[in-house]
Design an enzyme around this catalytic site. Structure first.
Site, PDB file in Angstrom:
ATOM      1  N   ARG A  64       0.814  -1.223   0.000  1.00  0.00           N
ATOM      2  CA  ARG A  64       0.000   0.000   0.000  1.00  0.00           C
ATOM      3  C   ARG A  64       0.845   1.269   0.000  1.00  0.00           C
ATOM      4  NH1 ARG A  64      -4.913   1.087   0.978  1.00  0.00           N
ATOM      5  NH2 ARG A  64      -4.635   2.526   2.697  1.00  0.00           N
ATOM      6  N   ILE A  91      -9.305   3.516   0.080  1.00  0.00           N
ATOM      7  CA  ILE A  91      -8.769   4.297   1.188  1.00  0.00           C
ATOM      8  C   ILE A  91      -7.354   4.716   0.808  1.00  0.00           C
ATOM      9  CG2 ILE A  91      -8.091   4.238   3.611  1.00  0.00           C
ATOM     10  CD1 ILE A  91     -10.402   2.129   3.928  1.00  0.00           C
ATOM     11  N   THR A 107     -15.861  13.812  -1.609  1.00  0.00           N
ATOM     12  CA  THR A 107     -17.303  13.933  -1.428  1.00  0.00           C
ATOM     13  C   THR A 107     -17.851  12.598  -0.970  1.00  0.00           C
ATOM     14  OG1 THR A 107     -19.406  14.457  -2.476  1.00  0.00           O
ATOM     15  CG2 THR A 107     -17.722  13.523  -3.901  1.00  0.00           C
ATOM     16  N   HIS A 108     -18.799  12.660  -0.016  1.00  0.00           N
ATOM     17  CA  HIS A 108     -19.307  11.436   0.611  1.00  0.00           C
ATOM     18  C   HIS A 108     -20.829  11.537   0.752  1.00  0.00           C
ATOM     19  CE1 HIS A 108     -19.213   7.886   3.173  1.00  0.00           C
ATOM     20  NE2 HIS A 108     -20.114   8.501   3.920  1.00  0.00           N
ATOM     21  N   ASP A 140      -8.347  13.027   5.795  1.00  0.00           N
ATOM     22  CA  ASP A 140      -7.257  12.790   6.751  1.00  0.00           C
ATOM     23  C   ASP A 140      -6.955  11.291   6.775  1.00  0.00           C
ATOM     24  OD1 ASP A 140      -9.198  11.607   8.287  1.00  0.00           O
ATOM     25  OD2 ASP A 140      -9.065  13.015   9.965  1.00  0.00           O
ATOM     26  N   GLY A 142      -8.060   8.927   8.599  1.00  0.00           N
ATOM     27  CA  GLY A 142      -9.175   8.039   8.907  1.00  0.00           C
ATOM     28  C   GLY A 142     -10.071   7.803   7.703  1.00  0.00           C
ATOM     29  N   ASP A 144     -13.282   8.747   6.172  1.00  0.00           N
ATOM     30  CA  ASP A 144     -14.351   9.760   6.180  1.00  0.00           C
ATOM     31  C   ASP A 144     -14.420  10.518   7.499  1.00  0.00           C
ATOM     32  OD1 ASP A 144     -15.047   8.923   3.577  1.00  0.00           O
ATOM     33  OD2 ASP A 144     -16.294   7.322   4.387  1.00  0.00           O
TER      34      ASP A 144
END
Ligand code: GRF
Length: 208
Positions: A64, A91, A107-108, A140, A142, A144
């Site tokens: 990753r 992610i 955007t979520h 950031d 985390g 969302d």
């Protein structure tokens, strides 16, 4: 003119809204590159607008962190002032977040902090929420959890199927996202100030 790179994984309707809204916002911003983690159908919108595209597939990297490095390198090749996650369903690794904070936004489809994660609309329905909406936020480390820039809400209709609700959310999501990008471009929204305000309320928090 704010140079914008957009990250997508899917149909790219939010990307298309950004491309179409450029002129309406007097070219305050311009999408200069689109990146995806796979050969997403939404890349077609970029091609239609003559915007270059890059695929950075995790499978092409050993881990990753190296994918994160590759992603940042591919993003920076477009020299963007702002990076927008618009339906990017991965992610982003911490090393990439650290390199791009706070100019990496997302955007979520929920009113965060409610219903983070990949199934926000389904989760809102399962919880019996009567109101949901959309959040544009800084990314950031985390999932969302980053500082919220702007939100819009809407009422959930009784018995509404997930796909219908998501489509209604996406209608306001596309408008909000373009408005936020324009707001950043013209200085109405300061990502540095929003990130600093979060630091003020969370002294232990890390931001880069
Ligand atoms: C959007 O609702 C986004 O918030 C979510 O997935 C959807 C992507 O839609 N993560 P599209 O690919 O922009 O049409």
């Amino acid at each position: 003119m704010l140079r914008v790179a957009v990250l997508i994984s899917g149909s790219g309707s939010n990307l298309r809204a950004l491309l179409e809204a450029q002129a309406a916002y007097s070219d305050s911003y311009r999408v200069v590159g689109v990146l995806s983690d796979k050969d997403a159908s939404g890349l077609e919108h970029a091609r239609e607008f003559d915007v270059p595209t890059t695929i950075v597939a995790p499978a092409d990297y050993t881990d990753r962190a190296s994918w994160g490095d590759g992603l940042v390198e591919a993003i920076e090749a477009y020299q963007p002032d702002l990076v927008v996650g618009a339906g990017f369903m991965r992610i982003i690794p911490p090393n990439a977040v650290a390199a791009l904070f706070p100019r990496l936004i997302n955007t979520h489809p929920s009113l965060l902090p409610n219903f983070p994660g990949a199934h926000a609309v389904r989760d809102a329905l399962a919880a019996g929420a009567t109101e949901t909406g959309v959040t544009v936020h800084i990314i950031d480390e985390g999932v969302d959890t980053g500082p919220i820039i702007e939100q819009r809400s809407l009422a959930v209709l009784p018995g509404e199927p997930e796909a219908d609700l998501h489509e209604r959310i996406k209608t306001i999501e596309r408008e909000l996202l373009a408005s936020v990008v324009d707001g950043i471009a013209v200085g109405r929204i300061s990502l540095d100030d929003i990130a600093a305000a979060r630091r003020g309320t969370n002294p232990e928090g890390t931001d880069a």
